[in-house]
Design a protein around this motif. Structure first.
Motif, PDB file in Angstrom:
ATOM      1  N   GLY A 113       0.940  -1.262   0.056  1.00 19.34           N
ATOM      2  CA  GLY A 113      -0.057   0.091  -0.099  1.00 19.34           C
ATOM      3  C   GLY A 113       0.920   1.181   0.076  1.00 19.34           C
ATOM      4  O   GLY A 113       0.580   2.012  -0.922  1.00 19.34           O
ATOM      5  N   MET A 114       1.902   1.138   0.971  1.00 18.33           N
ATOM      6  CA  MET A 114       2.700   2.421   0.959  1.00 18.33           C
ATOM      7  C   MET A 114       3.455   2.799  -0.386  1.00 18.33           C
ATOM      8  O   MET A 114       3.320   3.835  -0.869  1.00 18.33           O
ATOM      9  N   LEU A 115       3.994   1.732  -1.133  1.00 18.27           N
ATOM     10  CA  LEU A 115       4.636   1.874  -2.133  1.00 18.27           C
ATOM     11  C   LEU A 115       3.705   2.132  -3.268  1.00 18.27           C
ATOM     12  O   LEU A 115       3.978   3.030  -4.328  1.00 18.27           O
ATOM     13  N   MET A 116       2.547   1.810  -3.305  1.00 13.71           N
ATOM     14  CA  MET A 116       1.557   1.971  -4.382  1.00 13.71           C
ATOM     15  C   MET A 116       1.206   3.773  -4.217  1.00 13.71           C
ATOM     16  O   MET A 116       1.294   4.114  -5.356  1.00 13.71           O
ATOM     17  N   ARG A 117       0.975   3.804  -3.049  1.00 17.46           N
ATOM     18  CA  ARG A 117       0.680   5.265  -2.690  1.00 17.46           C
ATOM     19  C   ARG A 117       1.943   6.161  -3.441  1.00 17.46           C
ATOM     20  O   ARG A 117       1.479   7.209  -4.039  1.00 17.46           O
ATOM     21  N   ILE A 118       2.898   5.905  -2.946  1.00 18.76           N
ATOM     22  CA  ILE A 118       3.870   6.932  -3.310  1.00 18.76           C
ATOM     23  C   ILE A 118       4.396   6.980  -4.591  1.00 18.76           C
ATOM     24  O   ILE A 118       4.947   7.722  -5.440  1.00 18.76           O
ATOM     25  N   SER A 119       3.774   5.694  -5.468  1.00 15.78           N
ATOM     26  CA  SER A 119       3.870   5.656  -6.872  1.00 15.78           C
ATOM     27  C   SER A 119       2.883   6.343  -7.605  1.00 15.78           C
ATOM     28  O   SER A 119       3.328   6.459  -8.825  1.00 15.78           O
TER      29      SER A 119
END
Ligand code: B1M
Length: 219
Positions: A113-119
């Motif tokens: 979720g975190m990586l998706m958001r910052i991407s």
């Protein structure tokens, strides 16, 4: 100290459930120029795998799993601000994300979720122990382009198949791409349950969704 040794010391801090050491070693690794994603993939995650093995051989107890999980979660707080964010204006689409019914493991799902958001993805995180009906309801409400499901226990994996069956029954499956992940899963299992992709780690999961967002069909 070599990068390999530094990452081993991060892994050891997880196995020893030593929060102070884990946070300090993550800071040192960052200062030495090791990327936060390498620290996660080659330090924290292998540490958790060792914890899992020790639990299986009864060297560790449930309390140790809980403690190691908490140390990992707090070590992530040191790394998170250092993970490079993509252009905030970039909107790659919405992903509904959750850990399937019966399963409370969320460390991997939270990294995804975190990586998706910052991407550049909008993430609707349904949390853990999400029954199929709630996945379907969220898809009806949010109309996401992607659905991501995580499972860590072999006995909860069939719940992923159930979600996909429910989506097919409701004629919603063709409107989105489904991606599944979690330690016990495989490419083969994803194919069996008609998920569109399997990702062995969070970075690869984001890469798959980015490709889909740019119109590349990887299936
Ligand atoms: Co549990 N647990 N646990 N546990 N736990 C495992 C999974 C286990 C393999 C340990 C073992 O026995 N060796 C075992 C399952 C065995 C099996 O299914 N055959 C197990 C068990 C048995 C249990 C309990 C039943 C124990 C009990 O109560 N007696 C219980 C079940 C509770 C429940 O869910 N109903 C339980 C409880 C717990 C804690 C709550 C104490 C804790 C979780 C804390 C939390 O998540 N907040 C915990 C932990 C920490 C583990 C281990 C040790 C570590 C899991 C973890 O967080 N890894 C685990 C052992 C193991 O996995 N080898 C174990 C780090 C995390 C970053 O990795 O989640 O794999 P992971 O995510 C990776 C990739 O898989 C991928 O990206 C991530 C990072 O790159 N990924 C995706 C994950 N989801 C993705 C989704 C994607 C894409 C990629 O797209 C959507």
């Amino acid at each position: 100290m070599t990068t390999k040794d530094r990452l081993k010391s991060v892994s050891d801090a997880i196995v020893n459930m030593n929060l102070e050491a884990a946070q300090k070693l993550c800071q040192q690794a960052l200062a030495e120029g090791i990327s936060p994603l390498d620290i996660i993939n080659r330090g924290l995650v292998p540490g958790m795998q060792i914890v899992g093995q020790k639990f299986q051989t009864e060297e560790f107890f449930l309390t140790d799993l809980i403690a190691a999980g908490a140390v990992m979660q707090d070590a992530m707080k040191i790394l998170q601000p250092h993970i490079k964010s993509e252009d905030e204006e970039m909107k790659l689409g919405t992903i509904v994300l959750g850990t399937v019914e019966g399963d409370l493991h969320d460390l991997g799902k939270n990294i995804v979720g975190m990586l998706m958001r910052i991407s550049g993805f909008e993430v609707i995180d349904l949390g853990v122990d999400v029954p199929p009906s709630r996945f379907v309801e969220a898809i009806r409400i949010h109309h996401p382009s992607f659905l991501g499901m995580s499972a860590l226990i072999t006995s909860t994996m069939p719940s992923m198949a159930k979600v996909i069956e429910e989506l097919e029954k409701a004629s919603l499956k063709a409107q989105l791409k489904t991606i599944v992940g979690g330690a016990p899963l495989s490419e083969q299992y994803a194919k069996t349950i008609r998920a569109d992709a399997f990702a062995p780690d969070a970075v690869l999961g984001v890469e798959v969704c980015k490709k889909w967002a740019s119109g590349v069909d990887i299936a």
